[in-house]
Design a protein around this motif. Structure first.
Motif, PDB file in Angstrom:
ATOM      1  N   ASP A 207       7.420  -6.661  -5.331  1.00  0.00           N
ATOM      2  CA  ASP A 207       5.862  -6.518  -4.976  1.00  0.00           C
ATOM      3  C   ASP A 207       5.128  -5.662  -6.124  1.00  0.00           C
ATOM      4  O   ASP A 207       4.605  -4.769  -5.969  1.00  0.00           O
ATOM      5  N   VAL A 208       5.243  -6.339  -7.127  1.00  0.00           N
ATOM      6  CA  VAL A 208       4.406  -5.748  -8.266  1.00  0.00           C
ATOM      7  C   VAL A 208       3.147  -5.482  -8.064  1.00  0.00           C
ATOM      8  O   VAL A 208       2.480  -4.425  -8.407  1.00  0.00           O
ATOM      9  N   PRO A 209       2.486  -6.555  -7.643  1.00  0.00           N
ATOM     10  CA  PRO A 209       0.788  -6.370  -7.340  1.00  0.00           C
ATOM     11  C   PRO A 209       0.732  -5.163  -6.277  1.00  0.00           C
ATOM     12  O   PRO A 209      -0.372  -4.627  -6.598  1.00  0.00           O
ATOM     13  N   GLY A 210       1.389  -5.083  -5.238  1.00  0.00           N
ATOM     14  CA  GLY A 210       1.272  -4.148  -4.424  1.00  0.00           C
ATOM     15  C   GLY A 210       1.684  -2.699  -4.886  1.00  0.00           C
ATOM     16  O   GLY A 210       0.475  -1.653  -5.072  1.00  0.00           O
TER      17      GLY A 210
ATOM     18  N   LEU B  62       1.151  -2.016  -8.291  1.00  0.00           N
ATOM     19  CA  LEU B  62      -0.068  -1.774  -9.080  1.00  0.00           C
ATOM     20  C   LEU B  62      -1.445  -1.203  -8.345  1.00  0.00           C
ATOM     21  O   LEU B  62      -2.021  -0.229  -8.552  1.00  0.00           O
ATOM     22  N   LEU B  63      -1.497  -1.879  -7.131  1.00  0.00           N
ATOM     23  CA  LEU B  63      -2.681  -1.628  -6.265  1.00  0.00           C
ATOM     24  C   LEU B  63      -2.637  -0.099  -5.903  1.00  0.00           C
ATOM     25  O   LEU B  63      -3.634   0.530  -5.948  1.00  0.00           O
TER      26      LEU B  63
ATOM     27  N   PHE C 267      -5.617  -2.923  -1.512  1.00  0.00           N
ATOM     28  CA  PHE C 267      -3.953  -2.777  -1.351  1.00  0.00           C
ATOM     29  C   PHE C 267      -3.703  -3.411   0.108  1.00  0.00           C
ATOM     30  O   PHE C 267      -2.806  -4.034   0.346  1.00  0.00           O
TER      31      PHE C 267
ATOM     32  N   TYR D 212      -4.133  -6.970   0.517  1.00  0.00           N
ATOM     33  CA  TYR D 212      -3.090  -7.831  -0.138  1.00  0.00           C
ATOM     34  C   TYR D 212      -1.878  -7.737   0.706  1.00  0.00           C
ATOM     35  O   TYR D 212      -1.113  -8.813   0.810  1.00  0.00           O
ATOM     36  N   GLU D 213      -1.511  -6.564   1.095  1.00  0.00           N
ATOM     37  CA  GLU D 213      -0.252  -6.347   1.956  1.00  0.00           C
ATOM     38  C   GLU D 213      -0.244  -7.303   3.007  1.00  0.00           C
ATOM     39  O   GLU D 213       0.830  -7.838   3.552  1.00  0.00           O
TER      40      GLU D 213
END
Length: 490
Positions: free
Chosen positions: A226-229, A231-232, A270, A273-274
């Motif tokens: 979960d790279v976007p998570g 980063l956020l 975040f 998105y999650e």
């Protein structure tokens, strides 16, 4: 947040984990594992506090500016906080024991580099790396405890873990004072970092023999990273921690307030998105079932409150006894010994107290903590060094924070499923660290602003500022006491 009726259960024995023929807490394997990971935990926690008392010597030797020293002290905490959840997920994906040892190796190497640094810029960079090593190492401690121990054994292990947290905070300042005052072989401040190297090497040699590098504890690697998570969440925590750490030193400029406001926005992104990722069947950074676990929200709030009171109390009292009363670094560190000792003893024994007391332990603990910090402020009032009542107040702070933190942590982790250990451990480790940061920033700012408003710093004015601060700390502890009632009725 809506609390379920189970949000305030009694502290009965935790639900048993997978059946086993022997409780690991009673055999040598379990004891060795616990000793090794808690030794690493103690060493990493030590480094949060040990540098504080060495800062003046570092500044003189390296010709560092005030901002440089602030980053030497704070850089470790910033990367430690920002990367904590990332470290937990990497442990879940790559193996908790392996990531723990990798973090320990990075921490040990960075400690050596810090001790040999020839300039302030070098030291700042190595402190950032040291914090990254801790962020890999520390989340695995709770995960390994979760996966190794069950039932009463897990509760006992978590009690030792809580005691280590308290002792490490006080020991950091005591050991820092001893090492700086000793000036071993004319090395000044450098042993503050170099002391980690032999300990780290020994733990690295023992680790492969003690930690489970294969088997059930290392199997769950199918979940994505979960790279976007990451980063956020990393961005949100960075935007929160950097102004909290540097804002007071810089005089709370506009960028610090903009950063704090932005952190709330990024955290909202975040969460959104999650939630969408979970609805699509993906693997969010923190499993929703962990956040929905009965009482988890209440536990997060109470841990945040307990650690904020702990961090704010230690910081404000250090400012008073060193700045107002003129204590040496060593004497200032020893001032915290009664609180740390009592915290440790209570953290190890509360499970043995009468069953009829268990339900009331957490709220009662916060009440005792509120009375204790108020008693410390009153004992120092007038610029004196306190009397016999001061030690009773110190003991009250230790008892109260131990009961506010230890049973809360046990309750939050005791019934979490083993496959959710990394998520729960990363969440609570991050909350613990953020609580300390918020406490130092909020109550440290209150103390310093009150001291400035009273005129020239001296014992009397410093004691007045401390009293104001301890009353605010008591109010924060009261929040922990009543939070269960408020959340249960919603």
């Amino acid at each position: 947040m809506t609390a379920t009726p189970q949000a305030e259960p009694g502290l009965a024995a935790p639900a048993p984990g997978p059946a086993s023929s022997k409780d690991p807490s009673t055999d040598n394997r379990g004891r060795r594992l616990l000793a090794l990971v808690l030794a690493a935990q103690f060493m990493a926690l030590l480094d949060v506090f040990i540098v504080n008392v060495a800062a003046p010597t570092i500044g003189s030797d390296l010709h560092a500016s005030g901002a440089d020293l602030q980053l030497v002290i704070a850089g470790y905490t910033i990367t430690y906080s920002v990367l904590m959840i990332t470290g937990a997920r990497l442990g879940d994906r790559l193996g908790h024991a392996r990531v723990h040892l990798a973090g320990l190796a990075l921490f040990t190497a960075a400690s050596l580099a810090c001790g040999l640094a020839q300039g302030a810029d070098e030291l700042i960079v190595f402190r950032l790396v040291q914090g990254a090593g801790s962020a890999l190492m520390i989340p695995q401690v709770l995960s390994l405890i979760q996966r190794t121990f069950t039932g009463e054994g897990r509760a006992r292990a978590l009690g030792v873990y809580s005691a280590v947290l308290a002792v490490g905070a006080a020991a950091g300042q005591v050991l820092g004072g001893i090492l700086v005052d000793a000036d071993l072989f004319g090395t000044g401040w450098r042993p503050v970092f170099l002391v980690n190297v032999p300990v780290g090497v020994v733990l690295l040699l023992l680790g492969p023999r003690v930690l489970p590098l294969g088997g059930a504890a290392e199997r769950e690697r199918s979940r994505g990273l979960d790279v976007p998570g990451l980063l956020l969440l990393g961005g949100a925590v960075s935007l929160l921690t950097v102004p909290l750490v540097l804002g007071q030193e810089e005089g709370w400029p506009l960028w610090s307030w903009l950063s704090l406001a932005s952190s709330a926005v990024v955290f909202g992104l975040f969460c959104g998105y999650e939630s969408r990722l979970a609805r699509r069947g993906g693997a969010p950074l923190i499993a929703p079932r962990v956040l929905r676990h009965p009482g988890m929200g209440l536990s997060v709030l109470r841990i945040l409150a307990a650690m904020a009171v702990n961090g704010g109390f230690l910081f404000a009292l250090t400012l008073h006894v060193q700045g107002g009363l003129g204590y040496s670094a060593l004497r200032a560190g020893l001032t915290f010994a009664p609180t740390a000792v009592v915290f440790g003893v209570v953290g190890l024994t509360w499970r043995r107290w009468p069953a009829s007391w268990q339900r009331a332990l957490i709220p009662a603990g916060f009440v005792v903590a509120a009375l204790g910090v108020t008693g410390v402020g009153l004992s120092f009032h007038g610029g004196g060094e306190g009397g016999a009542g001061l030690y009773l107040a110190f003991a009250g702070v230790g008892v109260g924070l131990a009961l506010g933190f230890g049973p809360t942590l046990t309750r939050a982790l005791a019934t979490v499923r083993p496959e959710d250990a990394a998520d729960a451990s990363g969440l609570l480790a991050t909350v613990t660290q953020l609580g300390q940061l918020i406490g130092v920033a909020a109550f440290g700012t209150l103390f310093l602003n009150r001291l400035e408003s009273l005129g020239s710093p001296q014992a009397y004015t410093s004691a007045e500022a401390l009293l104001t601060c301890t009353l605010a700390l008591a109010a924060a502890a009261a929040v922990g006491a009543v939070s269960g009632l408020v959340l249960r009725r919603r």
